[in-house]
Design an enzyme around this catalytic site. Structure first.
Site, PDB file in Angstrom:
ATOM      1  N   GLU A   1     -54.846 -22.195 -24.640  1.00 49.20           N
ATOM      2  CA  GLU A   1     -54.090 -23.283 -24.495  1.00 49.20           C
ATOM      3  C   GLU A   1     -53.225 -23.091 -23.054  1.00 49.20           C
ATOM      4  O   GLU A   1     -52.622 -21.876 -23.183  1.00 49.20           O
ATOM      5  CB  GLU A   1     -53.171 -23.321 -25.564  1.00 49.20           C
ATOM      6  CG  GLU A   1     -53.840 -24.125 -26.811  1.00 49.20           C
ATOM      7  CD  GLU A   1     -52.855 -24.224 -28.105  1.00 49.20           C
ATOM      8  OE1 GLU A   1     -51.551 -24.001 -27.954  1.00 49.20           O
ATOM      9  OE2 GLU A   1     -53.299 -24.649 -29.140  1.00 49.20           O
TER      10      GLU A   1
ATOM     11  N   ASP B   1     -40.383 -26.454 -28.564  1.00 49.74           N
ATOM     12  CA  ASP B   1     -40.697 -25.169 -28.149  1.00 49.74           C
ATOM     13  C   ASP B   1     -39.569 -24.246 -28.449  1.00 49.74           C
ATOM     14  O   ASP B   1     -38.206 -24.548 -28.329  1.00 49.74           O
ATOM     15  CB  ASP B   1     -41.222 -24.854 -26.837  1.00 49.74           C
ATOM     16  CG  ASP B   1     -42.578 -25.363 -26.608  1.00 49.74           C
ATOM     17  OD1 ASP B   1     -43.553 -25.070 -27.285  1.00 49.74           O
ATOM     18  OD2 ASP B   1     -42.798 -26.029 -25.692  1.00 49.74           O
TER      19      ASP B   1
ATOM     20  N   TYR C   1     -54.384 -29.173 -34.945  1.00 50.56           N
ATOM     21  CA  TYR C   1     -53.557 -28.071 -34.748  1.00 50.56           C
ATOM     22  C   TYR C   1     -52.724 -28.475 -36.029  1.00 50.56           C
ATOM     23  O   TYR C   1     -51.807 -29.096 -36.021  1.00 50.56           O
ATOM     24  CB  TYR C   1     -52.963 -28.207 -33.525  1.00 50.56           C
ATOM     25  CG  TYR C   1     -52.031 -27.115 -33.124  1.00 50.56           C
ATOM     26  CD1 TYR C   1     -51.022 -26.465 -33.992  1.00 50.56           C
ATOM     27  CD2 TYR C   1     -52.047 -26.477 -31.792  1.00 50.56           C
ATOM     28  CE1 TYR C   1     -50.216 -25.319 -33.429  1.00 50.56           C
ATOM     29  CE2 TYR C   1     -51.311 -25.379 -31.340  1.00 50.56           C
ATOM     30  CZ  TYR C   1     -50.340 -24.854 -32.050  1.00 50.56           C
ATOM     31  OH  TYR C   1     -49.486 -23.794 -31.754  1.00 50.56           O
TER      32      TYR C   1
END
Length: 278
Positions: free
Chosen positions: A49, A60, A175
């Site tokens: 990734e 994040d 994911y």
């Protein structure tokens, strides 16, 4: 089959989970980042990734936020990120690269040119964190038509009613976000991950990769028995950060420190734990 589909088919034949590694393009600088990118497969990465730096990476945690800031400060742009993919692909035609990030940099590129340039560079898939299924009409259909796998995130709060929308038009792999919250801030609970992954597997035949919060060799080993892939990001970008000098520049230890960590994680993944030690 796309590179992503081929890679997960290979992993299935080998009877093991794959290591999915995340780095931020251009962190701490273009040349160092490219060197690390090119060396990841030999260090044990099965899928890569590649983070597209963005000034406001809302999903994040501090480690990846800081990596985006370092990359942007060093002059990284979307054009340079796609250039890294093209350079990588010239020497490696098998390891899948998934571009991961947020919609804003794609939108301003703009979308049609981004898709064309990403495909021409040799990218294989997209994870766009802030683009839910209801809002993906500007990107997902065209990206899928161009041959890019569009990979969605399922989370601990994705219930049975929501899951079909997440899985619709998803390709390559799913994911699974193993924690509620931002990346790299707490450890996943193995029992909860097992239950949620089992619930997703009952609704799709796609491979599942587990990430967010997976940092240690023990965690990687434990997760390897639950899903087809294990994603490590924050630990890798933290290794970058810890190797830098006082001015935030790469040192002679940057590349070996990062790649050494990936090698240890890959080794742990190939020896899944019977019980988790998280």
């Amino acid at each position: 089959m796309t590179r992503i589909e081929r890679r997960f088919a290979e992993l299935k034949r080998e009877g093991r989970a794959g290591l999915v590694t995340f780095i931020t393009a251009g962190d701490p600088d273009y040349d160092t980042s490219l060197t690390i990118l090119k060396a990841l497969p030999a260090s044990g990465a099965d899928v890569i990734e590649l983070g597209m730096p963005f000034s406001d990476p809302m999903a994040d945690g501090p480690a990846i936020q800081a990596s985006s800031q370092r990359a942007l400060k060093s002059g990284q742009t979307m054009k340079k990120t796609l250039g890294m993919v093209k350079t990588f692909r010239a020497a490696n035609d098998t390891t899948p690269i998934v571009l991961m990030g947020y919609y804003n940099p794609i939108y301003v590129y703009p979308v049609d040119r981004f898709i064309a340039d990403a495909v021409a560079a040799g990218a294989d898939g997209l994870i766009v964190v802030d683009m839910p299924p209801e809002e993906d009409a500007e990107l997902r259909p065209a990206a899928s038509a161009a041959g890019l796998n569009f990979i969605r995130l399922a989370t601990p709060t994705t219930d049975a009613k929501r899951l079909p929308a997440v899985l619709a038009n998803t390709s390559g792999f799913v994911y699974y976000v193993s924690i509620a919250g931002i990346t790299g801030t707490k450890a996943p609970d193995l029992a909860e991950v097992k239950a949620h992954v089992g619930r997703i597997k009952a609704r799709t035949s796609l491979p599942i990769a587990v990430g967010f919060g997976v940092k240690t060799e023990g965690q990687v080993s434990a997760m390897a028995g639950l899903a087809e892939g294990v994603v490590v990001g924050s630990a890798i970008v933290t290794a970058v950060a810890q190797s830098l000098d006082e001015e935030g520049k790469a040192t002679r230890t940057t590349e070996p420190q990062v790649l050494g960590l990936v090698e240890r994680l890959a080794t742990a993944l190939r020896h899944p734990a019977e019980a988790a030690v998280l």
